[in-house]
Scaffold this motif. Structure first.
Motif, mmCIF file in Angstrom:
data_model
loop_
_atom_site.group_PDB
_atom_site.id
_atom_site.type_symbol
_atom_site.label_atom_id
_atom_site.label_comp_id
_atom_site.label_asym_id
_atom_site.label_seq_id
_atom_site.Cartn_x
_atom_site.Cartn_y
_atom_site.Cartn_z
ATOM 1 N N ARG A 103 15.333 12.546 -34.703
ATOM 2 C CA ARG A 103 14.210 13.304 -34.325
ATOM 3 C C ARG A 103 12.646 13.703 -35.836
ATOM 4 O O ARG A 103 11.226 14.606 -34.666
ATOM 5 N N LEU A 106 9.914 12.913 -36.778
ATOM 6 C CA LEU A 106 8.205 13.069 -35.230
ATOM 7 C C LEU A 106 7.660 14.266 -36.052
ATOM 8 O O LEU A 106 6.105 14.505 -35.543
ATOM 9 N N TRP A 107 7.502 14.734 -36.991
ATOM 10 C CA TRP A 107 7.450 15.982 -37.705
ATOM 11 C C TRP A 107 5.425 14.988 -38.665
ATOM 12 O O TRP A 107 4.681 15.681 -39.822
ATOM 13 N N GLY A 112 4.588 9.777 -36.782
ATOM 14 C CA GLY A 112 5.408 10.581 -35.534
ATOM 15 C C GLY A 112 5.402 10.721 -34.344
ATOM 16 O O GLY A 112 6.136 10.830 -33.636
ATOM 17 N N TRP A 113 3.539 11.028 -34.296
ATOM 18 C CA TRP A 113 3.418 11.574 -32.908
ATOM 19 C C TRP A 113 2.685 10.321 -32.143
ATOM 20 O O TRP A 113 3.593 10.327 -30.479
ATOM 21 N N TYR A 116 5.832 9.850 -30.917
ATOM 22 C CA TYR A 116 6.100 10.631 -29.411
ATOM 23 C C TYR A 116 5.024 10.098 -28.023
ATOM 24 O O TYR A 116 6.329 9.891 -27.201
ATOM 25 N N LYS A 119 7.384 7.190 -26.722
ATOM 26 C CA LYS A 119 8.741 7.636 -25.810
ATOM 27 C C LYS A 119 9.516 6.694 -26.586
ATOM 28 O O LYS A 119 10.411 5.734 -25.522
ATOM 29 N N MET A 122 13.879 9.477 -29.396
ATOM 30 C CA MET A 122 14.253 10.272 -30.974
ATOM 31 C C MET A 122 15.838 11.552 -30.531
ATOM 32 O O MET A 122 16.179 11.413 -29.633
#
Length: 245
Positions: A103, A106-107, A112-113, A116, A119, A122
């Motif tokens: 996970r 994602l930062w 990372g975006w 997200y 899908k 994560m």
């Protein structure tokens, strides 16, 4: 002198990756919010831009055997993981696919975006059984949407020749969903080392194994069969002292 030339080419490729991330990344993030198909197509173009940039800038090519082993129906793909190259290449073969990833990725801006909006699965590794349950639920959803699930069973990139450290997560997905497994062996770490800046010219070997059925097997049995095939093939394609890292 040759090493300085390799450093220069690797530096050019590093800049190339940044440019490609800006060029493709923002469209993936923006359009991926509205359409997975469009977002994923753009992400593949991003991946291929990096793959071919690496090929023509640094001289790193690839060859694939076992394509005939890929089933018509998406399932779990469990792959050796030695290099960033693996994450660029596998989605171009198993199309469309999502990775099981930590996970915290994602930062990372843009990259990372993109995970997200596409899908990806994560997980928070500190969550224990809860993370495993969430992972299996999300995997079942993605498979129902006809997306391949790519898992690196060792969890992270491993150095060339390192002792295998396989984890049960991917096999648990195969057991719980249920789903068959496609094992993949590759030696990308010999040319793009895990912690190395220099990209060494040559040809990466990617080997796709026969489908491993999950029917009537425990997660442990599925993992053992997968590890046996991958590591057996790795012994055949690995040259530990190919380059002076």
């Amino acid at each position: 002198m040759y090493r300085f030339w390799l450093l220069f080419r690797s530096g050019v490729f590093w800049v190339w990756q940044i440019v490609m991330t800006v060029f493709w990344g923002f469209p993936v993030v923006i359009l991926g919010l509205f359409s997975f198909r469009v977002g994923y197509f753009l992400a593949i173009m991003w991946n291929r831009s990096n793959l071919y940039g690496l090929k023509y800038i640094c001289g790193v090519d690839w060859k694939v055997d076992g394509m005939e082993n890929i089933p018509d129906k998406p399932c779990v793909v469990m792959s050796k993981h030695q290099s960033t190259w693996d994450t660029y290449f596998l989605p171009t073969v198993f199309y469309p696919s999502v990775f099981v990833a930590k996970r915290s990725l994602l930062w990372i801006p843009i990259f990372g975006w993109s995970l997200y909006v596409l899908k990806f699965i994560m997980i928070d590794r500190k969550s224990g059984r809860s993370a495993m349950s969430q992972m299996c639920e999300q995997a079942a959803d993605r498979l129902a949407r006809k997306r391949w699930i790519v898992v690196f069973p060792e969890g992270t990139r491993r150095p060339v020749g390192a002792e295998p450290q396989y984890r049960v997560g991917g096999a648990m997905i195969a057991k719980k969903v249920p789903s068959n497994v496609v094992p993949v062996a590759l030696n990308a770490g010999e040319f793009w080392p895990r912690m190395g800046f220099i990209k060494w010219p040559g040809t990466i070997t990617v080997s796709i194994g026969p489908v491993i059925s999950s029917e009537g097997k425990s997660a442990g049995q599925i993992l053992a069969e997968t590890e046996a095939w991958i590591e057996g093939r790795m012994a055949e394609i690995t040259v530990k002292d190919r380059f002076p890292y």
